[in-house]
Design an enzyme around this catalytic site. Structure first.
Site: not given
Ligand SMILES: Cc1cc2nc3c(=O)[nH]c(=O)nc-3n(C[C@H](O)[C@H](O)[C@H](O)COP(=O)(O)OP(=O)(O)OC[C@H]3O[C@@H](n4cnc5c(N)ncnc54)[C@H](O)[C@@H]3O)c2cc1C
Length: 559
Positions: A228, A230, A362, A243, A274, A373, A48, A338, A115, A240, A10, A34
């Site tokens: 969650q 939203h 996540e 917030e 939320r 959350r 934020g 969300h 927030f 989205l 990831g 991926k």
């Molecule tokens: C629209 C939106 C707005 C948000 N705004 C906020 C905010 O303002 N503040 C806040 O705190 N949170 C916010 N969140 C929540 C937060 O953004 C996410 O929970 C967080 O960014 C997730 O980060 P991550 O690194 O865990 O996963 P992601 O950023 O989703 O990255 C997942 C990675 O895993 C890789 N991957 C997945 N499956 C595979 C596989 N099988 N093989 C290889 N690679 C794979 C993908 O390529 C990707 O690079 C928001 C979420 C959304 C959807």
């Protein structure tokens, strides 16, 4: 065979933060993703990232931690929450020193917006594109350290030899070849599971892959019933509206023009947590005070200048989807799927129950969010726990040495995929996913009851059976998105199974789990985490993991 000390699956914020930490500590680290890392869903984060910087006199890591505990409806582990809040300011400064451009106040200090559920304004931001700005900062750091990125590699399985994680199997999507990627330590940072539902704020790639892989490898998944919703997503496309809009002062209105939130949360109004706001909106809509199945988000009184300076993307997203300009008109919105509070169970170093295997972001459940959350805490979790998991993983590799790989899992995965491709008849994955999405959206939504959840369990069982006979029409090697999409649907089904069985068994309402047949929180019976273990039939549920308390005992939760 590819080989590294540490492999991170990831390239979102959790994955990149982990990789940079491992590289700074001198490890040979690689990312398998991926997507191209900067296309990860983290880049869509608008509002934020939380940290008690002391800009407001009464804002301390301790008050931040208390807000998280209360927000979690007392299900969050308080040691994990304290570790996150204590490290927050240091991580913001770390990002800042690496070139992350946060918005500032006129006096030069970092700006922070209020927030939901927070006692002080403590959400740091870069206008309303915070995730993208942090993501690019971390990408630059990856380049600086020359971290190897296996881009467009789809990880399909975890390799476990004699109880120890030894890396993963991944499909090179350009060539269609399966490859063995061996590592002393593997960190899953694969993001969310939003695509279980028909409409979600999540990107198309949020398909619970790491969670499904861990579940199949025999790891327990924790607290997945807490999904969650939203409060402000667009009806048209589920996108989205952050917030940050309410943080900057936007109102929620019903069809009678009332700011109804004060009925439900007399002190905080629109800035309650939320789960509270989404339930209130849905109640208004169900009681006939909605407009076309929506309520309204009204930004007009903020004025053109503030909207264009602080919320430009929100205005554009709404304009594109609805044709309505938030400067002049209120925007119809409704609650949308969300975030998953649950995930792969870890300890406070991101460690799972298999040595050499970690999870962060996540996809993990540490647990800092408990049953609900607070906004701004997910980005913080990716940064803090991405970095903590890497710290532990690097130490682990130093003391345990290189992995002893085997081709066992590679061969098993090759057989499984060949079999799938050889099948000529059967339902296709998009149809199966549609059925999954329909039951999740209908029966595991904001309010749930026993009858709905039983139906959801039955439906998930049925799609789980159907996917065993799925056909992949595209038999080609290069960028076979039919094959990848089918495997993603399999992972979504695994994740959904955890949600619906956990929700059915938990006979109480807590945070995001609102049971109309059990409307009260039941601390005597349910102040425990849900662990879900995979079997060939219905999953096994286990409540042996207790909630960790450090300073705060459960109280009635009011906003
Ligand atoms: C629209 C939106 C707005 C948000 N705004 C906020 C905010 O303002 N503040 C806040 O705190 N949170 C916010 N969140 C929540 C937060 O953004 C996410 O929970 C967080 O960014 C997730 O980060 P991550 O690194 O865990 O996963 P992601 O950023 O989703 O990255 C997942 C990675 O895993 C890789 N991957 C997945 N499956 C595979 C596989 N099988 N093989 C290889 N690679 C794979 C993908 O390529 C990707 O690079 C928001 C979420 C959304 C959807």
């Amino acid at each position: 065979m590819i080989k590294h000390d540490v492999v991170v699956i990831g390239g979102g914020l959790a994955g990149m933060r982990a990789a940079v930490e491992a590289a700074e500590r001198g490890a040979d680290v690689a990312i398998v993703s991926k997507l191209h890392p900067v296309r990860s869903h983290s880049g869509a984060a608008q509002g934020g990232i939380n940290a008690a910087l002391g800009n407001a006199a009464d804002d301390t890591p301790e008050s931040h931690a208390f807000d998280c505990v209360k927000g979690s409806d007392y299900l969050g582990d308080q040691d994990a929450i304290e570790a996150m809040c204590d490290d927050a300011a240091r991580q913001i400064i770390w990002l800042e020193h690496r070139g992350c451009i946060f918005s500032r106040r006129p006096d030069g200090r970092l700006a922070q917006r209020p927030f939901g559920g927070a006692g002080s304004p403590r959400t740091c931001y870069s206008a309303d594109v915070t995730g993208l700005v942090i993501l690019h900062t971390l990408w630059e750091q990856l380049e600086r350290f020359g971290v190897k990125v296996y881009e467009e590699y789809f990880c399909t399985a975890l390799c476990v030899e004699h109880g120890i994680g030894t890396g993963v199997v991944a499909l090179n999507m350009r060539t269609g070849e399966l490859e063995l990627i061996t590592a002393g330590a593997t960190i899953f940072a694969t993001g969310g599971a939003g695509r279980m539902y028909a409409k979600t704020t999540n990107g198309y790639a949020s398909t619970a892959d790491g969670l499904g892989i861990a579940f199949r490898a025999g790891l327990p998944i924790m607290d997945m019933e807490f999904v969650q919703f939203h409060p402000t997503s667009l009806k048209e496309n589920g996108v989205l509206l952050s917030e940050a809009a309410r943080g900057e002062g936007a109102y929620l209105l019903n069809s009678e023009g009332d700011r109804f939130m004060f009925k439900y949360a007399p002190e905080k109004g629109e800035l309650a947590s939320r789960d509270v706001v989404s339930r209130a909106e849905w109640t208004e809509i169900m009681q006939g005070r909605g407009i076309d199945g929506c309520v309204l988000l009204d930004l007009r009184h903020l004025g053109r200048e503030k909207i264009l300076e602080r919320l430009p993307q929100i205005r554009e997203l709404a304009l594109d989807a609805t044709g309505k300009d938030a400067i002049k008109e209120p925007i119809p919105i409704l609650p949308g799927m969300h975030y998953t509070m649950g995930g792969i169970e870890t300890d406070i170093w991101g460690k799972t129950r298999i040595d050499g295997v970690y999870a962060a972001g996540e996809t993990a459940c540490v647990s800092v969010h408990g049953a609900n959350r607070l906004g701004g805490n997910s980005l913080l979790e990716t940064i803090v726990y991405g970095s903590r998991a890497a710290q532990h993983a690097v130490d682990y590799v130093k003391s345990n040495g290189a992995a002893k790989p085997s081709e066992r899992t590679l061969k098993a995965e090759q057989e499984r995929i060949d079999e799938m491709l050889a099948r000529q008849e059967g339902e296709r994955a998009p149809q199966i996913r549609k059925r999954l999405n329909a039951t999740m959206s209908e029966n595991a939504f904001i309010f749930r009851d026993e009858a709905q959840l039983r139906k959801a369990c039955d439906d998930v069982k049925e799609v789980r059976e159907a996917i065993k006979h799925v056909t992949v029409m595209d038999k080609s090697k290069t960028f076979n998105t039919d094959l990848v999409g089918t495997m993603e649907t399999e992972f979504l089904i695994e994740a959904a199974q955890c949600v619906v069985h956990g929700a059915l068994a938990r006979t109480e309402s807590r945070g995001a789990q609102a049971r109309t047949d059990y409307p009260k929180r039941d601390d005597e019976k349910w102040l425990v985490h849900t662990l879900v273990w995979r079997t060939d039939g219905d999953p096994r549920l286990d409540y042996s993991r207790k909630v960790v308390f450090t300073k705060w005992q459960p109280e009635v939760r009011k906003y």
